[in-house]
Design an enzyme around this catalytic site. Sequence first.
Site, PDB file in Angstrom:
ATOM      1  CB  CYS A 174      -6.738   0.970  15.288  1.00 53.70           C
ATOM      2  SG  CYS A 174      -6.616  -0.485  16.325  1.00 53.70           S
ATOM      3  CG  HIS A 214     -14.531  -0.064  -2.117  1.00 49.62           C
ATOM      4  ND1 HIS A 214     -14.342  -0.500  -3.413  1.00 49.62           N
ATOM      5  CD2 HIS A 214     -15.675  -0.662  -1.696  1.00 49.62           C
ATOM      6  CE1 HIS A 214     -15.330  -1.314  -3.752  1.00 49.62           C
ATOM      7  NE2 HIS A 214     -16.151  -1.428  -2.739  1.00 49.62           N
ATOM      8  CE1 TYR A 240      -4.223  -1.404  -0.314  1.00 47.17           C
ATOM      9  CE2 TYR A 240      -3.203  -3.112   1.029  1.00 47.17           C
ATOM     10  CZ  TYR A 240      -4.226  -2.692   0.192  1.00 47.17           C
ATOM     11  OH  TYR A 240      -5.229  -3.551  -0.157  1.00 47.17           O
ATOM     12  CD  GLN A 266     -16.850   0.441  -7.659  1.00 49.61           C
ATOM     13  OE1 GLN A 266     -16.823  -0.772  -7.577  1.00 49.61           O
ATOM     14  NE2 GLN A 266     -16.972   1.054  -8.820  1.00 49.61           N
ATOM     15  N   GLY A 284     -15.838   4.278 -15.628  1.00 50.30           N
ATOM     16  CA  GLY A 284     -14.576   3.562 -15.375  1.00 50.30           C
ATOM     17  C   GLY A 284     -14.652   2.486 -14.308  1.00 50.30           C
ATOM     18  CB  THR A 285     -16.760   0.849 -12.243  1.00 53.36           C
ATOM     19  OG1 THR A 285     -16.832  -0.323 -11.405  1.00 53.36           O
ATOM     20  CG2 THR A 285     -18.152   1.203 -12.723  1.00 53.36           C
ATOM     21  CB  CYS A 343      -5.854  -0.712  21.290  1.00 52.36           C
ATOM     22  SG  CYS A 343      -5.854  -1.102  19.545  1.00 52.36           S
TER      23      CYS A 343
HETATM   24  P1  OAD Z   1     -11.663  -2.266 -12.151  1.00 51.77           P
HETATM   25  O1  OAD Z   1     -10.190  -2.255 -12.288  1.00 51.77           O
HETATM   26  O2  OAD Z   1     -12.325  -3.549 -11.825  1.00 51.77           O
HETATM   27  O3  OAD Z   1     -12.322  -1.685 -13.470  1.00 51.77           O
HETATM   28  C1  OAD Z   1     -11.805  -0.555 -14.104  1.00 51.77           C
HETATM   29  C2  OAD Z   1     -12.635  -0.299 -15.329  1.00 51.77           C
HETATM   30  O4  OAD Z   1     -12.196   0.925 -15.884  1.00 51.77           O
HETATM   31  C3  OAD Z   1     -12.507  -1.362 -16.410  1.00 51.77           C
HETATM   32  O5  OAD Z   1     -13.814  -1.785 -16.802  1.00 51.77           O
HETATM   33  C4  OAD Z   1     -11.804  -0.637 -17.568  1.00 51.77           C
HETATM   34  O6  OAD Z   1     -12.278  -1.043 -18.830  1.00 51.77           O
HETATM   35  C5  OAD Z   1     -12.170   0.805 -17.295  1.00 51.77           C
HETATM   36  N1  OAD Z   1     -11.191   1.817 -17.782  1.00 51.77           N
HETATM   37  C6  OAD Z   1      -9.848   1.738 -17.860  1.00 51.77           C
HETATM   38  N2  OAD Z   1      -9.312   2.882 -18.277  1.00 51.77           N
HETATM   39  C7  OAD Z   1     -10.345   3.736 -18.484  1.00 51.77           C
HETATM   40  C8  OAD Z   1     -10.450   5.088 -18.922  1.00 51.77           C
HETATM   41  N3  OAD Z   1      -9.360   5.821 -19.221  1.00 51.77           N
HETATM   42  N4  OAD Z   1     -11.681   5.629 -19.029  1.00 51.77           N
HETATM   43  C9  OAD Z   1     -12.793   4.914 -18.733  1.00 51.77           C
HETATM   44  N5  OAD Z   1     -12.755   3.628 -18.313  1.00 51.77           N
HETATM   45  C10 OAD Z   1     -11.554   3.054 -18.179  1.00 51.77           C
HETATM   46  O7  OAD Z   1     -11.990  -1.131 -11.064  1.00 51.77           O
HETATM   47  P2  OAD Z   1     -13.261  -0.997 -10.137  1.00 51.77           P
HETATM   48  O8  OAD Z   1     -14.495  -1.317 -10.878  1.00 51.77           O
HETATM   49  O9  OAD Z   1     -13.149   0.325  -9.488  1.00 51.77           O
HETATM   50  O10 OAD Z   1     -11.397  -2.395  -4.191  1.00 51.77           O
HETATM   51  O11 OAD Z   1     -12.986  -2.142  -9.062  1.00 51.77           O
HETATM   52  C11 OAD Z   1     -13.815  -2.274  -7.939  1.00 51.77           C
HETATM   53  C12 OAD Z   1     -13.000  -2.573  -6.713  1.00 51.77           C
HETATM   54  O12 OAD Z   1     -12.185  -3.714  -6.919  1.00 51.77           O
HETATM   55  C13 OAD Z   1     -12.015  -1.470  -6.336  1.00 51.77           C
HETATM   56  O13 OAD Z   1     -12.608  -0.450  -5.559  1.00 51.77           O
HETATM   57  C14 OAD Z   1     -10.968  -2.208  -5.546  1.00 51.77           C
HETATM   58  C15 OAD Z   1     -10.890  -3.501  -6.309  1.00 51.77           C
HETATM   59  O14 OAD Z   1     -10.568  -4.629  -5.543  1.00 51.77           O
HETATM   60  C16 OAD Z   1     -10.733  -1.738  -3.195  1.00 51.77           C
HETATM   61  O15 OAD Z   1      -9.767  -1.036  -3.395  1.00 51.77           O
HETATM   62  C17 OAD Z   1     -11.266  -1.930  -1.827  1.00 51.77           C
END
Ligand code: OAD
Length: 248
Positions: free
Chosen positions: A127, A119, A69, A99, A188-189, A151
């Site tokens: 902690c 998230h 991290y 997220q 972007g998810t 703690c």
């Molecule tokens: P992902 O990495 O699963 O998905 C990222 C998405 O962004 C993908 O569908 C890509 O196609 C898209 N992408 C990439 N570049 C892009 C751009 N320039 N413009 C638009 N889209 C783009 O990420 P999350 O959906 O955020 O958990 O993942 C969910 C969670 O899984 C995260 O919050 C994380 C991870 O484990 C924690 O950190 C707790």
Amino acid sequence: MERQIKRARDMIARATTVAAFSGAGISAESGIATFRDSETHALWKRFDPLKLASPEGFIEDPETVIDWYNWRREQLSEVSPNGGHLAFARYPDLVQITQNVDDLLERAGVNSDHIYHLHGTITKDRCHSRCGYEETVDLATAPGLRHCPHCNAFMRPALVWFGEPLPEAVWHKAEVLCSRINCLLVVGTSASVYPAAGLIEIAKSSGAHIIIINTQSSGVSDLADVEIIGRSGELLPLLLEGLSLSSY
Ligand code: OAD
């Protein structure tokens, strides 16, 4: 593409309440790796989430987890918000459900009260035994493995790992908002991590239009009223230019 942008702009212009729901893709153009992507540098293609993003992994090897991290924190300290974050920052009344654990929306100028970090955040440590102690860390020089001064349990990043519950108050606010808006911008998810991704279904089933921006189709493409394939740093400024957006 132009037709899709026009359709999405018409939808946003007609909506009285709008919210944004983002994932790692919105920060990709800043130089932050996504988790799941066609790109080979996606984090979960290179690293094991069970070792690095679970309470079990942390108990097994806390030092490796903290170092990982801190490596990500250092990278975050070296990048800047991109056009997508900055386009959103022009709308102070737009709620950002994200997220992402990064602080790029905040650094772009979005009011932190309007950012719902489902998230958690990588900008703080807390902690691990939840005694309530937390500290903001300097991203460039975050401390290594250490104990809670109250703690004596280990300190860890204040974010949500697999198997852990989402912050209850934040989740509740996001759920209520998604059930009453007219339009949700999903940016972007991969929409593959629940319960967060379930917010898109809540919004859809409550009657909201769903506009998706992603570089590829995702697990929620079939929920989209408009899906625009492309980079959010380029598309969001075009999509939002001159519109008025509010979540209230
Ligand atoms: P992902 O990495 O699963 O998905 C990222 C998405 O962004 C993908 O569908 C890509 O196609 C898209 N992408 C990439 N570049 C892009 C751009 N320039 N413009 C638009 N889209 C783009 O990420 P999350 O959906 O955020 O958990 O993942 C969910 C969670 O899984 C995260 O919050 C994380 C991870 O484990 C924690 O950190 C707790």
